[in-house]
Design a protein around this motif. Structure first.
Motif, mmCIF file in Angstrom:
data_model
loop_
_atom_site.group_PDB
_atom_site.id
_atom_site.type_symbol
_atom_site.label_atom_id
_atom_site.label_comp_id
_atom_site.label_asym_id
_atom_site.label_seq_id
_atom_site.Cartn_x
_atom_site.Cartn_y
_atom_site.Cartn_z
ATOM 1 N N ALA A 16 0.889 -1.259 -0.078
ATOM 2 C CA ALA A 16 0.207 0.013 0.112
ATOM 3 C C ALA A 16 0.799 1.166 -0.003
ATOM 4 O O ALA A 16 0.306 2.401 0.490
ATOM 5 C CB ALA A 16 -0.985 0.096 1.428
ATOM 6 N N LEU A 17 2.003 1.045 -0.467
ATOM 7 C CA LEU A 17 3.002 2.180 -0.293
ATOM 8 C C LEU A 17 3.198 2.869 -1.695
ATOM 9 O O LEU A 17 4.155 3.102 -2.117
ATOM 10 C CB LEU A 17 4.336 1.791 0.332
ATOM 11 C CG LEU A 17 4.254 0.888 1.365
ATOM 12 C CD1 LEU A 17 5.550 0.615 1.953
ATOM 13 C CD2 LEU A 17 3.558 1.875 2.604
ATOM 14 N N ALA A 18 2.031 3.044 -2.403
ATOM 15 C CA ALA A 18 2.149 3.503 -3.667
ATOM 16 C C ALA A 18 2.673 4.928 -4.248
ATOM 17 O O ALA A 18 3.156 5.207 -4.821
ATOM 18 C CB ALA A 18 0.838 3.296 -4.543
ATOM 19 N N SER A 19 2.345 5.612 -2.915
ATOM 20 C CA SER A 19 2.944 7.318 -3.152
ATOM 21 C C SER A 19 3.358 8.030 -1.824
ATOM 22 O O SER A 19 2.577 7.616 -0.866
ATOM 23 C CB SER A 19 2.042 8.122 -3.733
ATOM 24 O OG SER A 19 0.915 8.115 -2.889
ATOM 25 N N VAL A 361 3.696 0.036 -14.677
ATOM 26 C CA VAL A 361 2.877 0.417 -13.429
ATOM 27 C C VAL A 361 1.879 1.688 -13.684
ATOM 28 O O VAL A 361 2.435 2.659 -14.358
ATOM 29 C CB VAL A 361 3.752 0.728 -12.170
ATOM 30 C CG1 VAL A 361 3.393 1.324 -10.903
ATOM 31 C CG2 VAL A 361 4.699 -0.405 -12.184
ATOM 32 N N VAL A 362 0.639 1.486 -13.093
ATOM 33 C CA VAL A 362 -0.213 2.814 -13.311
ATOM 34 C C VAL A 362 -0.789 3.055 -11.874
ATOM 35 O O VAL A 362 -1.201 2.085 -11.267
ATOM 36 C CB VAL A 362 -1.272 2.204 -14.399
ATOM 37 C CG1 VAL A 362 -2.179 3.607 -14.438
ATOM 38 C CG2 VAL A 362 -0.908 1.863 -15.701
ATOM 39 N N GLY A 363 -0.567 4.161 -11.458
ATOM 40 C CA GLY A 363 -1.010 4.493 -10.278
ATOM 41 C C GLY A 363 -1.882 5.856 -10.217
ATOM 42 O O GLY A 363 -1.431 6.402 -10.878
ATOM 43 N N SER A 375 -4.953 5.730 -2.802
ATOM 44 C CA SER A 375 -4.409 5.398 -3.897
ATOM 45 C C SER A 375 -4.552 4.252 -4.319
ATOM 46 O O SER A 375 -4.812 3.135 -3.554
ATOM 47 C CB SER A 375 -2.752 5.666 -3.320
ATOM 48 O OG SER A 375 -2.431 4.554 -2.408
ATOM 49 N N VAL A 376 -4.461 4.044 -5.743
ATOM 50 C CA VAL A 376 -4.762 2.453 -6.204
ATOM 51 C C VAL A 376 -3.491 2.636 -7.336
ATOM 52 O O VAL A 376 -3.327 3.303 -8.204
ATOM 53 C CB VAL A 376 -6.218 2.541 -7.001
ATOM 54 C CG1 VAL A 376 -6.227 1.112 -7.741
ATOM 55 C CG2 VAL A 376 -7.293 2.784 -6.067
#
Length: 488
Positions: A16-19, A361-363, A375-376
């Motif tokens: 869950a650390l996408a950003s 990767v798409v966020g 964030s997804v």
């Protein structure tokens, strides 16, 4: 042979650390100012966490019993000194404590690890800004999933809820130069000294050896020392110079920030190779079959001659990547695409396989201040030229065997949180889903702000899926956790 499971561990704590922002302010924000008196800021925190498993597994004879209770403690103290408009120094000390016990509070153990966090010197000039020392680096649009983000080793020893963004990426000694060339921003990085990932081979809930693997603990030692053996257990050699090198170029085209990067770096997990004769002997023992006499004699002679039967070396890989970032309404959209011509994977017999790999990767994440934060991230991986008798461990199901194919991994990660009662209460949910084998991780949480400096939390982790899927592999580690955080 025992290293295959660590390939997937890199996915679990990061989910869950996408950003997030890397520690320390960006160089661009600090290159202005005319203060003649040094400005000193001191900050830090202490975090404590206790977890209890939802199922108390009976003690095992193979040394792979789970912890039914776990405790973690982390402390950080940072001194940030702005010496002048051209000089800044940061020194951070960190400490980690962890302990646990099996069912009946047997085999209780604990360890304490003080270490250096970020410790660097910034120098700002008219042409280039330079940072030298222990630091957290970021290549790519997505700070944690970008395929070119290979400089910092990861701490893979904690679960999904336990791990915070600042804990996942460990600082590494490096020199970073940042310059503006016309409309472009150019970043060069050199990390000369190798630092591996931190991981557990056995004796911890998130260790590489899980019971479904069918491999017993390789040695019998007292709990008080087994965790100190983990960092060297799988390796026989570490890389030297030239270290890790990288170049990143970014620029704005309208409302879109575009970029490209190249990285030549050592992998941070060892490539473990077991001699075929030794591998055959070990597998016969696992099946309960008597040892072949000729095989034993051959191995004895080879050991006497000084031949190495197990090697654990760190391979190198090239990565070329492209990135893009833009704002879409109140959301930030990040895209990364990367390719490596040779990267280490493991087959179902835990033998290392070097394969090319493409990653995308798409966020999407919240870009404005709001009570709702989300964030997804979708991450895809394609590994071509997998042989008909090859199967990538944990990455693909057994039905993929039987023909030459391209292996795919799809991973959807989400993190959403909502603040209530004027920000005193926050409820949230982290989750991940891997659709090919239908493995998943669900992690609800709630946090109460007692004061500006004291925060309490309650959370849970639930893993699901087949035994050899990315999250099902850790399925016995469902737990409930309570936490305390004190800001200094």
């Amino acid at each position: 042979m025992r290293h295959g499971a660590t390939t997937l561990l890199a996915l679990v704590p990061a989910l869950a650390l996408a950003s997030t922002q890397e520690a320390g302010a960006p160089l661009e924000e600090l290159s202005s100012g005319t203060s003649a008196v040094p400005e000193v800021r001191v900050s830090g925190d202490v975090r404590l966490l206790a977890g209890v498993d939802t199922g108390f597994e009976a003690r095992r004879e193979d040394g792979l019993s789970e912890h039914v209770v776990d405790g973690w403690g982390r402390a950080s103290l940072v001194t940030d000194v702005k010496l002048s408009s051209t000089l800044r120094a940061v020194v951070e000390g960190r400490a980690l404590w962890r302990g646990g016990a099996e069912k009946g509070l047997e085999r209780a153990k604990s360890s304490f690890e003080p270490y250096l966090g970020e410790a660097f010197l910034d120098v700002y000039t008219k042409w280039v800004d330079v940072r030298v020392g222990q630091q957290t680096l970021a290549f790519g649009a997505n700070t944690f999933f970008a395929p070119s983000d290979l400089f910092n080793p990861r701490d893979l020893r904690q679960g999904f809820v336990v791990q915070e963004p600042e804990d996942l990426k460990l600082p590494v000694f490096a020199a970073r130069a940042l310059a503006t060339v016309g409309p472009l921003t150019v970043t060069g990085v050199w990390a000369p000294f190798f630092a591996p990932n931190r991981y557990d081979v056995f004796g911890q809930d998130m260790a590489a050896l899980q019971p479904s693997l069918g491999v017993a603990v390789p040695l019998s030692v007292k709990p008080s020392v087994e965790d100190w053996l983990q960092p060297r257990l799988l390796e026989t050699e570490r890389p030297g110079l030239p270290g890790d090198l990288g170049l990143r170029v970014t620029g704005d085209v309208g409302r879109v920030k575009l970029g490209g990067s190249w990285v030549w770096a050592n992998e941070k997990l060892p490539q473990v190779t077991v001699d075929p004769e030794l591998d055959a002997l070990l597998r016969a023992q696992q099946r309960g079959e008597p040892a072949d006499t000729a095989l034993l004699l051959s191995l004895q002679e080879r050991v006497r001659s000084g031949e190495s039967l197990v090697t654990g070396r760190y391979a190198r890989q090239h990565v070329v990547a492209a990135e893009a970032s833009t704002l879409v309404g109140t959301a930030q959209l990040d895209v990364d695409v990367g390719f490596s011509p040779s990267r280490t994977f493991y087959g179902d017999r835990l033998r290392p396989l070097r394969k090319p790999a493409a990653t995308w990767v798409v966020g999407v994440s919240q870009a404005e201040e709001s009570d709702l934060v989300y964030s997804v991230t979708y991450t895809g991986l394609a590994v071509p030229r997998v042989g008909e008798q090859e199967l990538l461990f944990l990455l693909e199901p057994g039905t993929a065997r039987g023909r030459e194919h391209t292996a795919f991994l799809h991973l959807l990660v989400g993190d959403v949180a909502y603040s209530l009662l004027g920000g005193r209460l926050e409820v949230g949910l982290r989750g991940a889903f891997e659709p090919i084998q239908r493995s998943f991780l669900v992690a609800p949480r709630a946090a109460w702000r007692v004061s500006e400096r004291v925060h309490l939390g309650l959370s849970a982790e639930v893993y699901g899926g087949p035994s050899y899927s990315p999250f099902g592999y850790f399925g016995r580690n469902d737990q409930v956790l309570a936490s305390l955080r004190v800001l200094l």
